[in-house]
Design a protein around this motif. Structure first.
Motif, PDB file in Angstrom:
ATOM      1  N   TYR A 196       0.816  -1.202   0.000  1.00 44.36           N
ATOM      2  CA  TYR A 196       0.000   0.000   0.000  1.00 44.36           C
ATOM      3  C   TYR A 196       0.856   1.260   0.000  1.00 44.36           C
ATOM      4  O   TYR A 196       0.466   2.271  -0.538  1.00 44.36           O
ATOM      5  CB  TYR A 196      -0.958   0.004   1.183  1.00 44.36           C
ATOM      6  N   VAL A 197       2.009   1.186   0.620  1.00 48.92           N
ATOM      7  CA  VAL A 197       2.896   2.345   0.642  1.00 48.92           C
ATOM      8  C   VAL A 197       3.333   2.695  -0.779  1.00 48.92           C
ATOM      9  O   VAL A 197       3.501   3.855  -1.121  1.00 48.92           O
ATOM     10  CB  VAL A 197       4.117   2.064   1.541  1.00 48.92           C
ATOM     11  N   ARG A 198       3.462   1.705  -1.630  1.00 52.51           N
ATOM     12  CA  ARG A 198       3.881   1.961  -3.014  1.00 52.51           C
ATOM     13  C   ARG A 198       2.794   2.594  -3.868  1.00 52.51           C
ATOM     14  O   ARG A 198       3.083   3.241  -4.854  1.00 52.51           O
ATOM     15  CB  ARG A 198       4.319   0.648  -3.661  1.00 52.51           C
ATOM     16  N   VAL A 199       1.528   2.382  -3.517  1.00 49.32           N
ATOM     17  CA  VAL A 199       0.443   2.866  -4.383  1.00 49.32           C
ATOM     18  C   VAL A 199      -0.382   3.992  -3.765  1.00 49.32           C
ATOM     19  O   VAL A 199      -1.049   4.724  -4.482  1.00 49.32           O
ATOM     20  CB  VAL A 199      -0.500   1.710  -4.801  1.00 49.32           C
ATOM     21  N   TRP A 200      -0.376   4.133  -2.460  1.00 48.02           N
ATOM     22  CA  TRP A 200      -1.171   5.182  -1.811  1.00 48.02           C
ATOM     23  C   TRP A 200      -0.233   6.226  -1.233  1.00 48.02           C
ATOM     24  O   TRP A 200       0.435   6.025  -0.232  1.00 48.02           O
ATOM     25  CB  TRP A 200      -2.059   4.580  -0.741  1.00 48.02           C
ATOM     26  N   PRO A 201      -0.149   7.398  -1.863  1.00 47.28           N
ATOM     27  CA  PRO A 201       0.849   8.394  -1.491  1.00 47.28           C
ATOM     28  C   PRO A 201       0.650   9.007  -0.112  1.00 47.28           C
ATOM     29  O   PRO A 201       1.584   9.510   0.474  1.00 47.28           O
ATOM     30  CB  PRO A 201       0.719   9.458  -2.581  1.00 47.28           C
ATOM     31  N   ALA A 202      -0.549   8.980   0.415  1.00 48.47           N
ATOM     32  CA  ALA A 202      -0.820   9.607   1.708  1.00 48.47           C
ATOM     33  C   ALA A 202      -0.915   8.570   2.816  1.00 48.47           C
ATOM     34  O   ALA A 202      -1.646   8.740   3.781  1.00 48.47           O
ATOM     35  CB  ALA A 202      -2.102  10.418   1.623  1.00 48.47           C
ATOM     36  N   TYR A 203      -0.161   7.489   2.686  1.00 50.60           N
ATOM     37  CA  TYR A 203      -0.269   6.346   3.602  1.00 50.60           C
ATOM     38  C   TYR A 203      -0.184   6.748   5.069  1.00 50.60           C
ATOM     39  O   TYR A 203      -0.984   6.317   5.881  1.00 50.60           O
ATOM     40  CB  TYR A 203       0.830   5.334   3.264  1.00 50.60           C
ATOM     41  N   ASP A 204       0.759   7.587   5.422  1.00 54.37           N
ATOM     42  CA  ASP A 204       0.956   7.959   6.829  1.00 54.37           C
ATOM     43  C   ASP A 204       0.150   9.177   7.249  1.00 54.37           C
ATOM     44  O   ASP A 204       0.220   9.583   8.399  1.00 54.37           O
ATOM     45  CB  ASP A 204       2.441   8.240   7.096  1.00 54.37           C
ATOM     46  N   ASN A 205      -0.604   9.776   6.351  1.00 52.18           N
ATOM     47  CA  ASN A 205      -1.253  11.046   6.651  1.00 52.18           C
ATOM     48  C   ASN A 205      -2.773  11.012   6.732  1.00 52.18           C
ATOM     49  O   ASN A 205      -3.371  12.013   7.085  1.00 52.18           O
ATOM     50  CB  ASN A 205      -0.850  12.089   5.607  1.00 52.18           C
ATOM     51  N   THR A 206      -3.412   9.932   6.372  1.00 55.62           N
ATOM     52  CA  THR A 206      -4.867   9.965   6.257  1.00 55.62           C
ATOM     53  C   THR A 206      -5.618   9.792   7.562  1.00 55.62           C
ATOM     54  O   THR A 206      -6.604  10.438   7.779  1.00 55.62           O
ATOM     55  CB  THR A 206      -5.368   8.912   5.263  1.00 55.62           C
ATOM     56  N   LYS A 207      -5.244   8.890   8.400  1.00 54.23           N
ATOM     57  CA  LYS A 207      -5.944   8.584   9.651  1.00 54.23           C
ATOM     58  C   LYS A 207      -7.388   8.172   9.347  1.00 54.23           C
ATOM     59  O   LYS A 207      -7.625   7.302   8.561  1.00 54.23           O
ATOM     60  CB  LYS A 207      -5.875   9.757  10.638  1.00 54.23           C
ATOM     61  N   PHE A 208      -8.383   8.859   9.951  1.00 55.52           N
ATOM     62  CA  PHE A 208      -9.801   8.493   9.791  1.00 55.52           C
ATOM     63  C   PHE A 208     -10.536   9.377   8.790  1.00 55.52           C
ATOM     64  O   PHE A 208     -11.754   9.390   8.750  1.00 55.52           O
ATOM     65  CB  PHE A 208     -10.524   8.549  11.138  1.00 55.52           C
ATOM     66  N   PHE A 209      -9.806  10.111   7.984  1.00 54.56           N
ATOM     67  CA  PHE A 209     -10.432  11.043   7.054  1.00 54.56           C
ATOM     68  C   PHE A 209     -11.392  10.377   6.070  1.00 54.56           C
ATOM     69  O   PHE A 209     -12.523  10.829   5.913  1.00 54.56           O
ATOM     70  CB  PHE A 209      -9.347  11.838   6.319  1.00 54.56           C
ATOM     71  N   PRO A 210     -11.008   9.294   5.391  1.00 53.43           N
ATOM     72  CA  PRO A 210     -11.956   8.665   4.451  1.00 53.43           C
ATOM     73  C   PRO A 210     -13.207   8.123   5.139  1.00 53.43           C
ATOM     74  O   PRO A 210     -14.304   8.207   4.595  1.00 53.43           O
ATOM     75  CB  PRO A 210     -11.152   7.524   3.820  1.00 53.43           C
ATOM     76  N   GLN A 211     -13.047   7.605   6.348  1.00 54.29           N
ATOM     77  CA  GLN A 211     -14.204   7.082   7.071  1.00 54.29           C
ATOM     78  C   GLN A 211     -15.175   8.193   7.428  1.00 54.29           C
ATOM     79  O   GLN A 211     -16.395   8.024   7.326  1.00 54.29           O
ATOM     80  CB  GLN A 211     -13.756   6.342   8.342  1.00 54.29           C
ATOM     81  N   VAL A 212     -14.650   9.339   7.832  1.00 53.93           N
ATOM     82  CA  VAL A 212     -15.517  10.475   8.173  1.00 53.93           C
ATOM     83  C   VAL A 212     -16.267  10.962   6.937  1.00 53.93           C
ATOM     84  O   VAL A 212     -17.484  11.194   6.991  1.00 53.93           O
ATOM     85  CB  VAL A 212     -14.690  11.610   8.821  1.00 53.93           C
ATOM     86  N   LEU A 213     -15.575  11.107   5.818  1.00 55.69           N
ATOM     87  CA  LEU A 213     -16.259  11.547   4.599  1.00 55.69           C
ATOM     88  C   LEU A 213     -17.293  10.523   4.131  1.00 55.69           C
ATOM     89  O   LEU A 213     -18.344  10.888   3.612  1.00 55.69           O
ATOM     90  CB  LEU A 213     -15.259  11.820   3.484  1.00 55.69           C
ATOM     91  N   THR A 214     -16.999   9.245   4.319  1.00 55.48           N
ATOM     92  CA  THR A 214     -17.964   8.210   3.949  1.00 55.48           C
ATOM     93  C   THR A 214     -19.226   8.319   4.798  1.00 55.48           C
ATOM     94  O   THR A 214     -20.343   8.251   4.271  1.00 55.48           O
ATOM     95  CB  THR A 214     -17.338   6.811   4.091  1.00 55.48           C
ATOM     96  N   LEU A 215     -19.063   8.510   6.104  1.00 53.52           N
ATOM     97  CA  LEU A 215     -20.234   8.664   6.977  1.00 53.52           C
ATOM     98  C   LEU A 215     -21.040   9.909   6.610  1.00 53.52           C
ATOM     99  O   LEU A 215     -22.277   9.867   6.578  1.00 53.52           O
ATOM    100  CB  LEU A 215     -19.795   8.739   8.437  1.00 53.52           C
ATOM    101  N   LEU A 216     -20.358  11.003   6.311  1.00 51.50           N
ATOM    102  CA  LEU A 216     -21.076  12.214   5.907  1.00 51.50           C
ATOM    103  C   LEU A 216     -21.811  12.009   4.586  1.00 51.50           C
ATOM    104  O   LEU A 216     -22.931  12.491   4.413  1.00 51.50           O
ATOM    105  CB  LEU A 216     -20.101  13.384   5.799  1.00 51.50           C
ATOM    106  N   THR A 217     -21.200  11.275   3.669  1.00 48.98           N
ATOM    107  CA  THR A 217     -21.843  10.995   2.383  1.00 48.98           C
ATOM    108  C   THR A 217     -23.087  10.144   2.571  1.00 48.98           C
ATOM    109  O   THR A 217     -24.133  10.421   1.975  1.00 48.98           O
ATOM    110  CB  THR A 217     -20.849  10.294   1.440  1.00 48.98           C
TER     111      THR A 217
END
Length: 151
Positions: free
Chosen positions: A105-126
Protein backbone atom coordinates in the motif's frame (compact mmCIF):
# COMPACT_ATOMS: atom_id res chain seq x y z
CA UNK A 1 -21.23 19.38 7.62
CA UNK A 2 -18.28 20.44 5.49
CA UNK A 3 -17.64 23.44 7.72
CA UNK A 4 -17.79 21.23 10.80
CA UNK A 5 -15.38 18.71 9.31
CA UNK A 6 -13.00 21.50 8.26
CA UNK A 7 -13.21 23.06 11.70
CA UNK A 8 -12.55 19.80 13.47
CA UNK A 9 -9.61 19.07 11.16
CA UNK A 10 -8.06 22.35 12.28
CA UNK A 11 -8.18 21.56 16.00
CA UNK A 12 -4.63 20.84 17.18
CA UNK A 13 -4.32 17.31 18.54
CA UNK A 14 -7.75 15.74 17.97
CA UNK A 15 -7.93 17.27 14.49
CA UNK A 16 -5.11 14.97 13.46
CA UNK A 17 -7.72 12.21 13.26
CA UNK A 18 -8.77 13.78 9.96
CA UNK A 19 -5.22 13.85 8.65
CA UNK A 20 -1.78 14.86 9.78
CA UNK A 21 -1.79 18.01 7.65
CA UNK A 22 -4.60 20.58 7.59
CA UNK A 23 -4.28 21.85 3.99
CA UNK A 24 -4.98 18.47 2.32
CA UNK A 25 -7.94 17.85 4.62
CA UNK A 26 -9.47 21.24 3.79
CA UNK A 27 -8.84 20.74 0.06
CA UNK A 28 -10.47 17.32 0.15
CA UNK A 29 -13.44 18.62 2.13
CA UNK A 30 -13.88 21.39 -0.45
CA UNK A 31 -13.86 18.86 -3.28
CA UNK A 32 -16.27 16.66 -1.31
CA UNK A 33 -18.63 19.61 -0.70
CA UNK A 34 -18.68 20.58 -4.37
CA UNK A 35 -19.23 16.94 -5.34
CA UNK A 36 -22.04 16.50 -2.82
CA UNK A 37 -23.83 19.64 -4.04
CA UNK A 38 -23.62 18.35 -7.60
CA UNK A 39 -24.66 14.85 -6.52
CA UNK A 40 -27.71 16.11 -4.65
CA UNK A 41 -28.78 18.10 -7.71
CA UNK A 42 -28.20 15.17 -10.07
CA UNK A 43 -29.91 12.70 -7.76
CA UNK A 44 -32.96 14.95 -7.50
CA UNK A 45 -33.32 15.09 -11.27
CA UNK A 46 -32.47 11.42 -11.70
CA UNK A 47 -34.94 10.13 -9.12
CA UNK A 48 -37.69 12.30 -10.58
CA UNK A 49 -37.18 10.89 -14.08
CA UNK A 50 -35.81 7.36 -13.61
CA UNK A 51 -37.09 4.39 -11.63
CA UNK A 52 -35.36 3.53 -8.36
CA UNK A 53 -33.80 0.45 -9.95
CA UNK A 54 -31.75 2.79 -12.14
CA UNK A 55 -31.40 5.83 -9.87
CA UNK A 56 -29.99 4.11 -6.77
CA UNK A 57 -27.04 2.37 -8.48
CA UNK A 58 -26.20 5.49 -10.48
CA UNK A 59 -26.23 7.68 -7.36
CA UNK A 60 -24.10 5.09 -5.54
CA UNK A 61 -21.48 5.08 -8.29
CA UNK A 62 -21.49 8.89 -8.38
CA UNK A 63 -21.00 8.96 -4.59
CA UNK A 64 -17.98 6.68 -5.02
CA UNK A 65 -16.62 9.07 -7.67
CA UNK A 66 -17.05 12.03 -5.30
CA UNK A 67 -15.27 10.18 -2.48
CA UNK A 68 -12.49 9.13 -4.84
CA UNK A 69 -12.09 12.72 -6.04
CA UNK A 70 -11.87 13.97 -2.44
CA UNK A 71 -9.26 11.33 -1.66
CA UNK A 72 -7.35 12.30 -4.79
CA UNK A 73 -7.45 15.97 -3.74
CA UNK A 74 -6.03 14.96 -0.37
CA UNK A 75 -3.14 13.11 -2.02
CA UNK A 76 -2.56 15.78 -4.65
CA UNK A 77 -2.30 18.51 -2.03
CA UNK A 78 0.32 16.51 -0.12
CA UNK A 79 2.51 16.25 -3.24
CA UNK A 80 4.41 13.32 -1.76
CA UNK A 81 3.99 10.84 -4.57
CA UNK A 82 5.62 9.71 -7.74
CA UNK A 83 3.88 9.90 -11.09
CA UNK A 84 3.69 6.09 -11.21
CA UNK A 85 1.21 6.20 -8.30
CA UNK A 86 -1.42 7.85 -10.51
CA UNK A 87 -2.08 4.49 -12.16
CA UNK A 88 -3.49 3.38 -8.82
CA UNK A 89 -5.60 6.50 -8.22
CA UNK A 90 -8.97 4.73 -8.76
CA UNK A 91 -8.06 2.51 -5.79
CA UNK A 92 -6.78 5.25 -3.48
CA UNK A 93 -10.16 5.70 -1.79
CA UNK A 94 -10.71 2.01 -0.89
CA UNK A 95 -7.07 1.66 0.18
CA UNK A 96 -7.37 4.76 2.38
CA UNK A 97 -10.76 3.64 3.68
CA UNK A 98 -9.52 0.24 4.79
CA UNK A 99 -6.34 1.66 6.26
CA UNK A 100 -4.40 -0.98 4.37
CA UNK A 101 -1.32 -2.24 6.13
CA UNK A 102 1.82 -3.45 4.47
CA UNK A 103 4.45 -2.34 2.04
CA UNK A 104 2.30 -2.84 -1.06
CA UNK A 105 0.00 0.00 0.00
CA UNK A 106 2.90 2.35 0.64
CA UNK A 107 3.88 1.96 -3.01
CA UNK A 108 0.44 2.87 -4.38
CA UNK A 109 -1.17 5.18 -1.81
CA UNK A 110 0.85 8.39 -1.49
CA UNK A 111 -0.82 9.61 1.71
CA UNK A 112 -0.27 6.35 3.60
CA UNK A 113 0.96 7.96 6.83
CA UNK A 114 -1.25 11.05 6.65
CA UNK A 115 -4.87 9.96 6.26
CA UNK A 116 -5.94 8.58 9.65
CA UNK A 117 -9.80 8.49 9.79
CA UNK A 118 -10.43 11.04 7.05
CA UNK A 119 -11.96 8.67 4.45
CA UNK A 120 -14.20 7.08 7.07
CA UNK A 121 -15.52 10.47 8.17
CA UNK A 122 -16.26 11.55 4.60
CA UNK A 123 -17.96 8.21 3.95
CA UNK A 124 -20.23 8.66 6.98
CA UNK A 125 -21.08 12.21 5.91
CA UNK A 126 -21.84 11.00 2.38
CA UNK A 127 -24.16 8.28 3.66
CA UNK A 128 -25.91 10.85 5.83
CA UNK A 129 -26.39 13.24 2.91
CA UNK A 130 -27.69 10.50 0.62
CA UNK A 131 -30.03 9.14 3.29
CA UNK A 132 -31.32 12.62 4.04
CA UNK A 133 -31.78 13.31 0.34
CA UNK A 134 -33.31 9.92 -0.40
CA UNK A 135 -35.90 9.63 -3.16
CA UNK A 136 -39.42 10.28 -1.96
CA UNK A 137 -42.24 8.05 -3.07
CA UNK A 138 -45.85 9.05 -3.49
CA UNK A 139 -46.64 7.25 -0.25
CA UNK A 140 -44.38 9.74 1.60
CA UNK A 141 -46.62 12.69 0.70
CA UNK A 142 -48.43 13.86 3.81
CA UNK A 143 -52.18 13.51 3.87
CA UNK A 144 -54.32 16.49 3.06
CA UNK A 145 -55.66 17.92 6.35
CA UNK A 146 -59.24 17.91 5.07
CA UNK A 147 -58.95 14.12 4.56
CA UNK A 148 -58.18 13.58 8.23
CA UNK A 149 -61.15 12.68 10.41
CA UNK A 150 -60.93 13.81 14.00
CA UNK A 151 -63.21 11.87 16.29
Amino acid sequence: MAAGASGSAGVPGPGMLLGEVLAPAVAAIGVWLAGMLALVAVSGVLTARAPGVVAVPVVTVLAYVVLSAATGAFALTLRTFESSMWAWSPLWYPIALTGGEGMEYVRVWPAYDNTKFFPQVLTLLTVFVLAWRRPRSRADVPADPKDLVVA
